[in-house]
Design a protein around this motif. Structure first.
Motif, PDB file in Angstrom:
ATOM      1  N   LYS A 122      30.716 -12.801  12.323  1.00 60.93           N
ATOM      2  CA  LYS A 122      31.689 -11.527  12.761  1.00 60.93           C
ATOM      3  C   LYS A 122      32.179 -10.847  11.652  1.00 60.93           C
ATOM      4  CE  LYS A 122      32.450 -12.352  17.608  1.00 60.93           C
ATOM      5  NZ  LYS A 122      33.546 -12.641  18.581  1.00 60.93           N
ATOM      6  N   THR A 133      37.087  -2.223  14.938  1.00 63.96           N
ATOM      7  CA  THR A 133      37.576  -1.520  16.191  1.00 63.96           C
ATOM      8  C   THR A 133      36.839  -0.447  16.056  1.00 63.96           C
ATOM      9  OG1 THR A 133      39.379  -3.066  16.064  1.00 63.96           O
ATOM     10  CG2 THR A 133      39.448  -0.682  16.853  1.00 63.96           C
ATOM     11  N   GLY A 191      42.138  -7.451  12.046  1.00 69.07           N
ATOM     12  CA  GLY A 191      42.113  -8.775  11.929  1.00 69.07           C
ATOM     13  C   GLY A 191      43.317  -9.321  11.636  1.00 69.07           C
ATOM     14  N   PHE A 229      29.405  -8.583  17.520  1.00 72.69           N
ATOM     15  CA  PHE A 229      30.485  -8.224  18.359  1.00 72.69           C
ATOM     16  C   PHE A 229      29.896  -7.690  19.870  1.00 72.69           C
ATOM     17  CE2 PHE A 229      31.741  -7.420  14.103  1.00 72.69           C
ATOM     18  CZ  PHE A 229      33.083  -8.026  13.931  1.00 72.69           C
ATOM     19  N   ARG A 253      40.402 -14.355  10.554  1.00 76.21           N
ATOM     20  CA  ARG A 253      39.575 -13.784  11.375  1.00 76.21           C
ATOM     21  C   ARG A 253      39.461 -12.277  10.830  1.00 76.21           C
ATOM     22  NH1 ARG A 253      43.072 -11.734  15.518  1.00 76.21           N
ATOM     23  NH2 ARG A 253      44.874 -13.055  15.858  1.00 76.21           N
ATOM     24  N   ASN A 276      37.150  -7.431  11.880  1.00 79.79           N
ATOM     25  CA  ASN A 276      36.515  -6.991  13.364  1.00 79.79           C
ATOM     26  C   ASN A 276      36.517  -5.490  13.111  1.00 79.79           C
ATOM     27  OD1 ASN A 276      36.882  -9.454  15.197  1.00 79.79           O
ATOM     28  ND2 ASN A 276      38.621  -9.923  13.753  1.00 79.79           N
TER      29      ASN A 276
END
Length: 727
Positions: A547, A196, A187, A634, A191, A194
């Protein structure tokens, strides 16, 4: 005993209720054998023993704490430079001891036990006879949790200096082709979180932080999973570093398909001098295994971190509903304005008012006064004690924002002590947000901050502190350290932060501390040890928060996630979302408001009253229940998750649709974590209709969802067993 030693074969078998971790001493090297579902211990377990090909060398051995320079060409777990400049050491097994319980780590945050029966600890001693380097590998295995905690202590037992160039906390070699994928959190500011996920191939996959803090960009966590692993099934191996500074994590696949995972303090720009008799302790890594997917991996971390990492009075207490004035006023406020917001909060049932940035020095913008922790009498004529007293008399507790690790060049402190910041003589001092970083390697700096904050906390009725940090470390040098120890500065800074936090949280046990680093820039287990919750992100937009909070939950419990309702248009992205939608997202963490309550309409006030009243009923379940992620933001337009009580007799389900869908099909939300034999009363939001539905139907058929034809729709269900104890 959860640690079994088979001395004739050199086998060490560590067992929890559902997991085994096994390694063996082979030709003097500790060699990894197995990590996964619990194996029944049998004598002599000869089928598990490692048999090395003749003349294969260390490059083929799956080691527990590998070195470089003697035939293993993969990334090592440590590297030491001798006084003559050579860098060859070879650790060999020298003995072991078993300790009941789990010892603490001096100077470090660490997972703990309250009863020594909860865990056993194996300390494995390795020695390099030539240099005198001794390494003690620590393995703590919990009896009823599928978690093992690893760290290393490196000691110079020789008569000459050693310099550590690398000293990681844990290394695991997974032998044979496993087709692993790696999952981790990425991120940036606003944000964070996230998720991955990508496959591993021959070569190295690495992520790290060189910022002096764990960072928004990567979290010090990763999980190795198989391609078939989902939320509910498949193997998952988690690694979570209990550390708040620069770190590294890497997965390296060799030419034979074996995977080596390393994690620890970042070896970039790191060195640590060990004179004879000195030692270096690594932070610990919490390793969790799940054979039931990422969801069970997360719940194992949640339970452990919530109850055996977080500490203090507020560990088990329900957290207060707060209003923070930052997005309501920024720097432009006075005492009467603050009290007016608190007055509205009291009418709505809010329990805590937090005064954010701008109350000290001459802080009318973010370009001055950090370090001058004295109230600004222009804004607060009666001082903090007066405004806090006025707020207390309304029935609200009082909280305060601080940023104690920073110093403004435009401050009285900097004018008096310009050498107190991290800096390198003759080099420019890089400012970010018009501020520099205090040199927390220095005791007098930490003492000054302790005395300044203690004076406030002792004279003002402060119940909550938001501890912020708004920039990374640059010009990482200390005026107090000699040249040969300058590369220790970044790590010593983190140790200094920990030392101060231990002092101040011990001195003020009745204050609820929340960590912040421009949001989630230092959301890590190290900070949770001192502060049981974290401001998850400066981004308060509800859609983005789906998220951010979902991803953060991969390793951190809801009790650690600060989540607030803010005004619209949202200050970070400009989006307009309904108050109900914003509330449902925020009620999935530690709930609060970040806006000007005096600007609400009467209709909005009624909505907030209902939200506050509802959260007071459900917060125990949100903050202590088991989290099940049902739909990922996501992966589509919908998100959903639920919280389930330990006895499975109560649950709370949240579901969200971001954008309206034209002419949608009937949708069902399959639940999880319930007992299939129980019957449940299901209430949708405030509806008086409460149908009785079996746990098996709720999990296998699901709940029918009915969205209105508009954007940003959300809802929630309360679920209670009608036949508790019948399962």
């Amino acid at each position: 005993m959860s640690i079994i030693v088979q001395e004739q074969t050199g086998l060490f078998h560590l067992q929890s209720s559902g997991m085994s971790y096994i390694f063996q001493i082979v030709e003097g090297y500790p060699v990894h054998v197995y990590w996964g579902n619990r194996l029944k211990h049998r004598e002599p377990m000869s089928d598990l023993l490692i048999h090395t090909p003749k003349k294969a060398g260390l490059d083929r051995l799956p080691q527990e704490y590998p070195q470089y320079g003697s035939g293993d060409f993969r990334n090592p777990a440590y590297q030491a430079e001798l006084e003559d400049g050579t860098r060859i050491t070879e650790l060999k097994y020298a003995g072991y001891r078993i300790i009941k319980g789990k010892p603490s780590l001096t100077g470090f945050p660490a997972v703990y036990v309250e009863d020594e029966a909860e865990a056993d600890t194996l300390e494995l001693e390795l020695v390099d006879a030539y240099s005198g380097l001794q390494v003690v590998l620590s393995y703590s295995i919990f009896s009823d949790r599928n978690a093992i905690v690893r760290s290393a202590r490196l000691v110079n037992e020789g008569d000459k200096k050693l310099r550590l160039r690398r000293a990681l906390s844990a290394s695991v070699d997974f032998q044979g082709t496993r087709d692993f994928e790696i999952t981790y959190l990425t991120g940036a500011w606003a944000r964070e979180g996230n998720i991955t996920r990508k496959p591993l191939h021959q070569g190295e996959t690495r992520f790290d932080s060189k910022r002096g803090m764990s960072g928004h960009q990567f979290n010090p966590f990763a999980a190795l999973v198989t391609p078939q692993t989902t939320e509910y099934q498949g193997d998952a191996y988690g690694f979570s570093l209990v550390y708040s500074g620069g770190f590294e994590a890497s997965a390296e696949v060799d030419s034979f398909g074996s995977t080596r995972f390393n994690i620890g303090v970042n070896s970039f720009d790191f060195a640590w001098l060990l004179t004879p008799g000195e030692s270096f302790q690594t932070p610990e890594t919490v390793m969790v295994y799940s054979g039931q997917g990422l969801g069970e991996l997360s719940r194992t971390y949640h339970r452990l971190y919530r109850t055996r990492l977080c500490r203090g009075k507020y560990r088990d207490q329900e957290r207060p509903i707060l209003v923070n004035n930052w997005e309501a006023t920024y720097f432009n406020f006075n005492a009467d304005k603050l009290v007016s917001i608190a007055e509205e909060g009291a009418k709505l049932g809010i329990e805590l008012f937090v005064l954010d940035d701008g109350w000290f020095g001459k802080r009318d913008s973010d370009n001055s006064s950090l370090g001058d922790w004295v109230e600004d009498r222009r804004k607060l004529p009666g001082g903090l004690a007066d405004v806090a007293g006025r707020i207390n008399r309304l029935g609200l507790k009082f909280g305060l924002w601080v940023e104690p690790e920073m110093i403004s060049p435009d401050s009285e402190l900097y004018r008096k002590h310009p050498d107190w910041c991290l800096h390198v003589p003759g080099r420019r001092r890089s400012e970010a947000r018009w501020q520099l970083v205090l040199d927390y390697t220095r005791q007098e700096v930490r003492d000054y901050i302790y005395d300044s904050l203690s004076a406030i906390f002792s004279s003002v009725p402060v119940s909550y502190v938001k501890w912020d940090m708004n920039r990374c470390l640059t010009e990482i040098g200390s005026a107090e350290l000699p040249p040969e120890r300058q590369s220790e500065t970044a790590h010593r800074y983190v140790l200094g932060v920990y030392e101060l936090l231990e002092r101040i949280t011990t001195a003020f046990p009745d204050i609820l501390f929340e960590s912040c680093c421009s949001g989630g820039g230092r959301f890590d287990p190290g900070m949770l040890y001192y502060m049981p919750q974290t401001w998850t992100s400066d981004n308060t937009d509800a859609v983005e928060r789906l998220k951010i909070q979902y991803g953060t939950s991969l390793v951190y419990p809801a009790s650690a996630i600060g989540a607030h309702v803010s005004a619209v248009p949202n200050h970070q992205v400009g989006r307009m979302t309904p108050l109900e939608f914003r509330g449902d997202v925020a009620m999935s963490g530690n709930f609060g408001y970040e806006l000007d309550l005096t600007k609400f309409t009467e209709e909005e006030k009624e909505i907030v009253k209902r939200q506050v009243a509802a959260y007071k009923e459900i917060r125990g379940l949100v903050q202590k229940g088991d989290l099940y992620r049902l739909k990922s933001p996501f992966e589509g337009n919908e998100s959903a998750w639920m919280f389930v009580s330990e006895n499975k007799e109560e649950a709370l389900v949240y579901h969200f649709q971001v954008m309206a869908v034209p002419h949608p099909p009937q949708r069902y939300l399959r639940l999880a974590g319930l007992h299939p034999e129980l019957e449940y009363e299901v209430q949708s939001g405030d509806s008086e209709d409460k149908p009785i539905i079996g746990g098996d139907r709720l999990m296998h058929l699901g709940l029918p969802l009915a969205y209105e034809q508009k954007d940003y729709e959300s809802g929630w269900f309360r679920i209670r067993a009608v036949n508790p104890g019948k399962a």
